[in-house]
Design a protein around this motif. Structure first.
Motif, PDB file in Angstrom:
ATOM      1  N   THR A   1      -2.921  -1.457   6.059  1.00 19.99           N
ATOM      2  CA  THR A   1      -2.086  -0.288   5.843  1.00 19.99           C
ATOM      3  C   THR A   1      -0.644  -0.733   5.636  1.00 19.99           C
ATOM      4  OG1 THR A   1      -1.523   1.901   6.742  1.00 19.99           O
ATOM      5  CG2 THR A   1      -1.715   0.080   8.318  1.00 19.99           C
ATOM      6  N   ASP A   2       0.241   0.223   5.401  1.00 19.60           N
ATOM      7  CA  ASP A   2       1.623  -0.112   5.071  1.00 19.60           C
ATOM      8  C   ASP A   2       2.567   0.034   6.256  1.00 19.60           C
ATOM      9  OD1 ASP A   2       0.848   2.650   4.633  1.00 19.60           O
ATOM     10  OD2 ASP A   2       2.893   3.021   3.983  1.00 19.60           O
TER      11      ASP A   2
ATOM     12  N   LEU B   1       0.805  -1.215   0.000  1.00 18.56           N
ATOM     13  CA  LEU B   1       0.000   0.000   0.000  1.00 18.56           C
ATOM     14  C   LEU B   1       0.839   1.267   0.000  1.00 18.56           C
ATOM     15  CD1 LEU B   1      -2.245  -2.104   0.843  1.00 18.56           C
ATOM     16  CD2 LEU B   1      -3.340  -0.169   1.975  1.00 18.56           C
ATOM     17  N   ALA B   2       2.131   1.139   0.281  1.00 23.55           N
ATOM     18  CA  ALA B   2       2.992   2.320   0.300  1.00 23.55           C
ATOM     19  C   ALA B   2       3.358   2.790  -1.096  1.00 23.55           C
ATOM     20  CB  ALA B   2       4.270   2.024   1.091  1.00 23.55           C
ATOM     21  N   LYS B   3       3.195   1.923  -2.086  1.00 25.59           N
ATOM     22  CA  LYS B   3       3.633   2.266  -3.436  1.00 25.59           C
ATOM     23  C   LYS B   3       2.632   3.204  -4.096  1.00 25.59           C
ATOM     24  CE  LYS B   3       6.146  -2.075  -3.891  1.00 25.59           C
ATOM     25  NZ  LYS B   3       6.361  -3.313  -4.671  1.00 25.59           N
ATOM     26  N   THR B   4       3.161   4.172  -4.838  1.00 33.37           N
ATOM     27  CA  THR B   4       2.315   5.163  -5.498  1.00 33.37           C
ATOM     28  C   THR B   4       2.731   5.303  -6.956  1.00 33.37           C
ATOM     29  OG1 THR B   4       3.797   6.960  -4.820  1.00 33.37           O
ATOM     30  CG2 THR B   4       1.943   6.452  -3.358  1.00 33.37           C
ATOM     31  N   GLY B   5       1.939   6.055  -7.706  1.00 33.36           N
ATOM     32  CA  GLY B   5       2.256   6.300  -9.106  1.00 33.36           C
ATOM     33  C   GLY B   5       2.245   5.021  -9.915  1.00 33.36           C
TER      34      GLY B   5
ATOM     35  N   GLN C   1      -2.891  -3.568  -4.527  1.00 30.97           N
ATOM     36  CA  GLN C   1      -3.288  -3.040  -3.218  1.00 30.97           C
ATOM     37  C   GLN C   1      -4.329  -3.930  -2.542  1.00 30.97           C
ATOM     38  OE1 GLN C   1      -3.536  -1.386  -6.152  1.00 30.97           O
ATOM     39  NE2 GLN C   1      -2.866   0.742  -5.971  1.00 30.97           N
ATOM     40  N   LEU C   2      -5.126  -4.649  -3.343  1.00 35.14           N
ATOM     41  CA  LEU C   2      -6.193  -5.486  -2.789  1.00 35.14           C
ATOM     42  C   LEU C   2      -5.790  -6.958  -2.703  1.00 35.14           C
ATOM     43  CD1 LEU C   2      -9.322  -3.958  -4.599  1.00 35.14           C
ATOM     44  CD2 LEU C   2      -8.414  -3.413  -2.327  1.00 35.14           C
TER      45      LEU C   2
ATOM     46  N   VAL D   1      -6.163   1.774   3.853  1.00 39.42           N
ATOM     47  CA  VAL D   1      -5.735   3.167   3.994  1.00 39.42           C
ATOM     48  C   VAL D   1      -4.242   3.195   4.320  1.00 39.42           C
ATOM     49  CG1 VAL D   1      -6.537   3.155   6.399  1.00 39.42           C
ATOM     50  CG2 VAL D   1      -6.126   5.332   5.248  1.00 39.42           C
ATOM     51  N   SER D   2      -3.457   3.830   3.471  1.00 37.43           N
ATOM     52  CA  SER D   2      -2.014   3.906   3.708  1.00 37.43           C
ATOM     53  C   SER D   2      -1.702   5.029   4.691  1.00 37.43           C
ATOM     54  CB  SER D   2      -1.274   4.156   2.391  1.00 37.43           C
ATOM     55  OG  SER D   2      -1.530   5.478   1.927  1.00 37.43           O
TER      56      SER D   2
END
Length: 291
Positions: free
Chosen positions: A136-137, A33-37, A43-44, A97-98
């Motif tokens: 969460t992360d 969940l910490a990864k973005t972009g 995530q699921l 939710v991160s």
């Protein structure tokens, strides 16, 4: 962070019994969940695991809902909770939710993901003994507006159990499924369930692309389910680039490696049956008779 006892209580279907705790608030740490972009995906991946314990009410950002559900669940978009409050939210609840979402550091062109007030209200609203799972992360999620002591998180205020998702999944597989997939290839239980099913039938089950070779699948394989879902979701085939559509649909469920190959296999089957459910039924069962 609590290490789960060994072996699990296989007679009890609740998450608390599996973990070995009397708590009903859980912080499930999944670094994904910490990864973005462009790195944001899978995530699921914990949801099929949590669904094994009868948890099917889920809050997560709307961007995770890409038009394919590998398990059925009732969605409460995080955006709706921020806009409308939590008065009508039911429990048990899984909440994705991160840490960046909790503090409002994650934002895009449309939203600032500040979930502190929502999570705080849900922690207070939750009936005693009813599960609230926060995925969460981090093992120490912080809400600085509400937890003012430096370095403290809400786990220091509310009674809850903090566990690592990977450890729980590894233990679940050890005692419940004979999957040929290495845990390094995926931490999504759904794919391990298919692998175990195919392995029992003597089929190749050691890589994720093997699981979606529709020319070889038995009629009762769970791998058929996403094809039906895609046909029903996109009955009008309004999208020109369907390969991209499938890749995006898989994004919230799969780690990076196999996504393109799975998408190609699914697209080949969809085109073979001309996106028609009746033709898919006919191929699925006739293929088994001919095998």
């Amino acid at each position: 962070m609590q290490d789960p006892p060994d072996p699990p209580d296989s007679e009890s279907p609740t998450l608390a019994d599996f973990i070995g705790t009397r708590d009903s608030v859980f912080v499930l740490r999944d670094p994904q969940l910490a990864k973005t972009g462009s790195q944001a995906r899978a995530q699921l991946r914990s949801l099929p695991f949590l669904a094994q314990f009868g948890l099917d009410r889920v809050a997560h950002p709307g961007i995770y809902d890409n038009g394919l559900r590998l398990v059925e669940y009732k969605l409460l978009p995080n955006e709706d909770l921020r806009a409308n409050g939590v008065a009508n939210v039911g429990f048990p609840l899984i909440h994705y939710v991160s840490q960046e979402m909790l503090t409002g550091e994650l934002r895009d062109d449309e939203s600032v993901y500040d979930e502190q007030d929502v999570v705080r209200r849900l922690l207070r609203k939750r009936p005693d003994g009813v599960p609230y799972v926060i995925v969460t992360d981090t093992g120490s999620p912080k809400m600085p507006r509400h937890t003012r002591k430096p370095g403290k998180s809400f786990v220091d205020e509310f009674e809850c159990t903090v566990v690592e998702y990977k450890g729980l999944l590894k233990r679940y597989l050890q005692y419940n499924l004979d999957s040929d997939l290495p845990l390094s290839s995926t931490q999504n239980l759904y794919f391990h369930q298919i692998s175990a099913h195919h392995k029992r039938l003597g089929l190749d089950a050691g890589s994720i692309p093997d699981l979606f070779d529709y020319t070889q699948l038995p009629a009762d394989s769970p791998a058929w389910d996403p094809i039906y879902y895609l046909i029903r979701e996109d009955a009008d085939q309004v999208l020109e680039d369907y390969t991209e559509r499938i890749r995006e649909a898989l994004r919230s469920w799969t780690e990076r490696g196999p996504t393109q190959k799975i998408a190609n296999s699914m697209l080949d089957m969809l085109e073979w049956v001309d996106y028609e459910e009746e033709r898919l039924d006919a191929y699925r069962y006739r293929h088994q008779e001919d095998a």
